[in-house]
Design a protein around this motif. Structure first.
Motif, PDB file in Angstrom:
ATOM      1  N   LEU A 110      20.072  19.290 -65.649  1.00  0.00           N
ATOM      2  CA  LEU A 110      19.247  18.095 -65.691  1.00  0.00           C
ATOM      3  C   LEU A 110      19.540  17.231 -64.472  1.00  0.00           C
ATOM      4  CD1 LEU A 110      19.725  17.100 -69.442  1.00  0.00           C
ATOM      5  CD2 LEU A 110      17.916  18.514 -68.448  1.00  0.00           C
ATOM      6  N   SER A 111      18.505  16.778 -63.793  1.00  0.00           N
ATOM      7  CA  SER A 111      18.664  15.936 -62.606  1.00  0.00           C
ATOM      8  C   SER A 111      17.690  14.769 -62.704  1.00  0.00           C
ATOM      9  CB  SER A 111      18.422  16.747 -61.332  1.00  0.00           C
ATOM     10  OG  SER A 111      17.101  17.288 -61.340  1.00  0.00           O
ATOM     11  N   CYS A 112      17.820  13.822 -61.769  1.00  0.00           N
ATOM     12  CA  CYS A 112      16.983  12.617 -61.858  1.00  0.00           C
ATOM     13  C   CYS A 112      15.534  12.893 -61.480  1.00  0.00           C
ATOM     14  CB  CYS A 112      17.568  11.508 -60.995  1.00  0.00           C
ATOM     15  SG  CYS A 112      17.327  11.738 -59.207  1.00  0.00           S
ATOM     16  N   ALA A 114      14.105  12.334 -58.683  1.00  0.00           N
ATOM     17  CA  ALA A 114      13.535  11.363 -57.752  1.00  0.00           C
ATOM     18  C   ALA A 114      14.339  11.162 -56.483  1.00  0.00           C
ATOM     19  CB  ALA A 114      13.370  10.017 -58.467  1.00  0.00           C
ATOM     20  N   CYS A 115      15.602  11.569 -56.449  1.00  0.00           N
ATOM     21  CA  CYS A 115      16.450  11.327 -55.277  1.00  0.00           C
ATOM     22  C   CYS A 115      16.091  12.303 -54.154  1.00  0.00           C
ATOM     23  CB  CYS A 115      17.924  11.460 -55.647  1.00  0.00           C
ATOM     24  SG  CYS A 115      18.424  13.135 -56.132  1.00  0.00           S
ATOM     25  N   ALA A 116      16.734  12.130 -53.011  1.00  0.00           N
ATOM     26  CA  ALA A 116      16.445  12.990 -51.853  1.00  0.00           C
ATOM     27  C   ALA A 116      16.745  14.463 -52.136  1.00  0.00           C
ATOM     28  CB  ALA A 116      17.219  12.503 -50.632  1.00  0.00           C
ATOM     29  N   PRO A 117      17.911  14.806 -52.714  1.00  0.00           N
ATOM     30  CA  PRO A 117      18.146  16.220 -53.017  1.00  0.00           C
ATOM     31  C   PRO A 117      17.095  16.795 -53.982  1.00  0.00           C
ATOM     32  CG  PRO A 117      20.211  15.032 -53.050  1.00  0.00           C
ATOM     33  CD  PRO A 117      19.123  14.007 -52.941  1.00  0.00           C
ATOM     34  N   CYS A 118      16.735  16.039 -55.020  1.00  0.00           N
ATOM     35  CA  CYS A 118      15.725  16.532 -55.965  1.00  0.00           C
ATOM     36  C   CYS A 118      14.386  16.728 -55.273  1.00  0.00           C
ATOM     37  CB  CYS A 118      15.571  15.554 -57.133  1.00  0.00           C
ATOM     38  SG  CYS A 118      16.939  15.570 -58.316  1.00  0.00           S
ATOM     39  N   SER A 119      14.010  15.772 -54.435  1.00  0.00           N
ATOM     40  CA  SER A 119      12.716  15.848 -53.755  1.00  0.00           C
ATOM     41  C   SER A 119      12.656  16.977 -52.739  1.00  0.00           C
ATOM     42  CB  SER A 119      12.424  14.517 -53.054  1.00  0.00           C
ATOM     43  OG  SER A 119      12.368  13.458 -53.990  1.00  0.00           O
ATOM     44  N   SER A 120      13.821  17.383 -52.219  1.00  0.00           N
ATOM     45  CA  SER A 120      13.848  18.444 -51.208  1.00  0.00           C
ATOM     46  C   SER A 120      14.127  19.820 -51.805  1.00  0.00           C
ATOM     47  CB  SER A 120      14.904  18.121 -50.148  1.00  0.00           C
ATOM     48  OG  SER A 120      16.200  18.127 -50.716  1.00  0.00           O
ATOM     49  N   GLY A 121      14.153  19.920 -53.141  1.00  0.00           N
ATOM     50  CA  GLY A 121      14.363  21.218 -53.772  1.00  0.00           C
ATOM     51  C   GLY A 121      15.805  21.589 -53.992  1.00  0.00           C
ATOM     52  N   ASP A 123      17.922  20.177 -56.364  1.00  0.00           N
ATOM     53  CA  ASP A 123      18.222  19.352 -57.534  1.00  0.00           C
ATOM     54  C   ASP A 123      19.643  19.553 -58.050  1.00  0.00           C
ATOM     55  OD1 ASP A 123      17.677  21.590 -59.918  1.00  0.00           O
ATOM     56  OD2 ASP A 123      16.341  21.775 -58.207  1.00  0.00           O
ATOM     57  N   ASN A 124      20.249  20.729 -57.785  1.00  0.00           N
ATOM     58  CA  ASN A 124      21.631  20.958 -58.223  1.00  0.00           C
ATOM     59  C   ASN A 124      22.632  20.149 -57.405  1.00  0.00           C
ATOM     60  OD1 ASN A 124      20.834  22.787 -56.105  1.00  0.00           O
ATOM     61  ND2 ASN A 124      22.730  23.918 -56.415  1.00  0.00           N
ATOM     62  N   GLN A 125      22.161  19.434 -56.383  1.00  0.00           N
ATOM     63  CA  GLN A 125      23.015  18.530 -55.611  1.00  0.00           C
ATOM     64  C   GLN A 125      22.775  17.059 -55.971  1.00  0.00           C
ATOM     65  OE1 GLN A 125      23.107  19.370 -51.365  1.00  0.00           O
ATOM     66  NE2 GLN A 125      22.685  21.538 -51.742  1.00  0.00           N
ATOM     67  N   SER A 312      19.214  25.835 -57.907  1.00  0.00           N
ATOM     68  CA  SER A 312      18.107  24.882 -58.045  1.00  0.00           C
ATOM     69  C   SER A 312      17.031  25.431 -58.976  1.00  0.00           C
ATOM     70  CB  SER A 312      17.505  24.601 -56.676  1.00  0.00           C
ATOM     71  OG  SER A 312      16.835  25.761 -56.189  1.00  0.00           O
ATOM     72  N   LEU A 313      16.097  24.556 -59.324  1.00  0.00           N
ATOM     73  CA  LEU A 313      14.933  25.000 -60.101  1.00  0.00           C
ATOM     74  C   LEU A 313      14.163  26.065 -59.326  1.00  0.00           C
ATOM     75  CD1 LEU A 313      13.667  21.541 -61.422  1.00  0.00           C
ATOM     76  CD2 LEU A 313      14.893  23.298 -62.718  1.00  0.00           C
ATOM     77  N   GLY A 314      14.112  25.914 -58.009  1.00  0.00           N
ATOM     78  CA  GLY A 314      13.450  26.924 -57.179  1.00  0.00           C
ATOM     79  C   GLY A 314      14.153  28.258 -57.231  1.00  0.00           C
TER      80      GLY A 314
END
Length: 362
Positions: A110-112, A114-121, A123-125, A312-314
């Motif tokens: 589970l991730s937010c 909305a942050c930069a890591p999530c937006s760039s694919g 999300d595990n960061q 990541s989700l990807g």
């Protein structure tokens, strides 16, 4: 008392319209801490989907959550279980990609969103990244509510137990091999614990990428199973020093990549059997958190030690696509009824499994 081999927990009889059955851990300890409880049914909030759980696979993480992890405060009580497959039962406001009765696989991180890591694919960061069944309640229950972005359609050819065997280990192995090690066709990789869920996934991904695979296992039975899975050479570490055998198998050149999640018991010897410019990728510490090694081996041969956490989700999407194509497959050793969770934990704890152990709610 823990249930003896062959016996199951008594699932509480009956169920109101507002409660579900779930395994909940109230104190860290032995198998007897895995107990059924009646809990309020979760609901799908905005952007969430309520999933009726059909299967939930075990990871070694589930044993640590039950037993307690030194240095980590796990909020209790806790519903364990990171890997879920099931059927969409309810959709919350704003959900557009899924409908009721869709068969799905749940991504465990589970991730937010909305942050930069999530937006760039990546999300595990995400700084708020959390695993189902660890710091938040997981899938050992009749139902679980998760964000829409954590759902993927289940490949039709996979059963629910097979689908539940996929998420954590395949996305982790993909991240380790593809993103962190940047493994290339023609290279040689040493994959530790080939009989584990992670190891059995990593063997397949590496072979799909045209990598020569050496792997370690702890029994004669697992040697044969790892060979069937495609490993080019299998080393029984109970009978042979794996580092010496790796050097023999590579004409003393060593391996380009090491994939490991064991820690101190293999760490230094893994460095000793690596080729120049080799990369060791680690994602766990099963035998302890503190590894010691001779730094001269590291800098003189220009080795790299790389950390990896989940995927990541990807990454999970990439794995599910290849599972759907038949290029990868889940490795399911045993399927236990949900009520037999204590014996399922015992089977994993005794390291008898090759691949995944799954709880079925059907």
């Amino acid at each position: 008392m823990a249930s003896p081999e062959g016996m199951t927990l008594q699932r509480p009889a009956g169920k109101s319209l507002l409660t579900m059955k779930a395994i909940q851990i109230h104190e860290h300890g032995d198998l007897d801490q895995l107990r059924f409880h009646d809990l309020p049914d979760p609901e799908a909030g905005p952007g969430q989907v309520l999933v009726r759980v059909k299967a939930c696979s075990l990871n070694h993480l589930d044993l640590w959550v039950r037993q307690g992890i030194p240095g980590m405060q796990i909020p209790l009580p806790r519903i364990p279980g990171s890997d879920v497959s099931g059927v969409v039962e309810q959709i919350g406001d704003g959900v557009t990609r899924f409908s009721e009765e869709d068969q799905v696989v749940v991504a465990p991180g589970l991730s937010c969103g909305a942050c930069a890591p999530c937006s760039s694919g990546s999300d595990n960061q995400c700084r708020s990244y959390r695993l189902l069944g660890l710091l938040v309640d997981g899938g050992c229950a009749d139902r679980i509510a998760v964000p829409e972005r954590n759902l993927f359609l289940k490949p039709p050819k996979l059963t629910f137990p097979e689908a539940a065997a996929v998420p954590l280990v395949f996305m982790t192995a993909w991240n380790m091999l593809v993103n962190r090690a940047d493994v290339q066709a023609g290279e040689t990789a040493l994959i530790h614990a080939g009989g584990s869920g992670l190891g059995s996934a990593a063997i397949q991904i590496a072979k799909m990428l045209h990598v020569r695979v050496l792997t370690t296992v702890g029994s004669t039975r697992k040697v044969a199973l790892a060979e069937e899975l495609g490993a080019d050479a299998v080393i029984n570490y109970e009978e042979t020093d794996f580092a010496q055998e790796v050097l023999r198998l590579t004409d003393r050149r060593g391996v380009d990549v090491v994939i490991e999640h064991i820690g101190p018991s293999v760490f230094e010897r893994s460095l000793l059997c690596m080729a120049r410019n080799g990369r060791l990728v680690t994602c766990g510490a099963t035998t302890g958190p503190n590894a010691a090694f001779d730094l001269r081996h590291l800098f003189s041969r220009q080795l790299s030690i790389v950390g990896s956490y989940m995927g990541s989700l990807g990454d999970l999407s990439e794995c599910l696509d290849r599972l759907d194509q038949g290029r990868l497959r889940p490795v399911v050793d045993q399927v236990y009824p949900f009520e037999d969770i204590q014996n399922a934990h015992r089977y994993v704890q005794e390291r008898r499994n090759f691949g995944k152990v799954v709880l079925s709610m059907e």
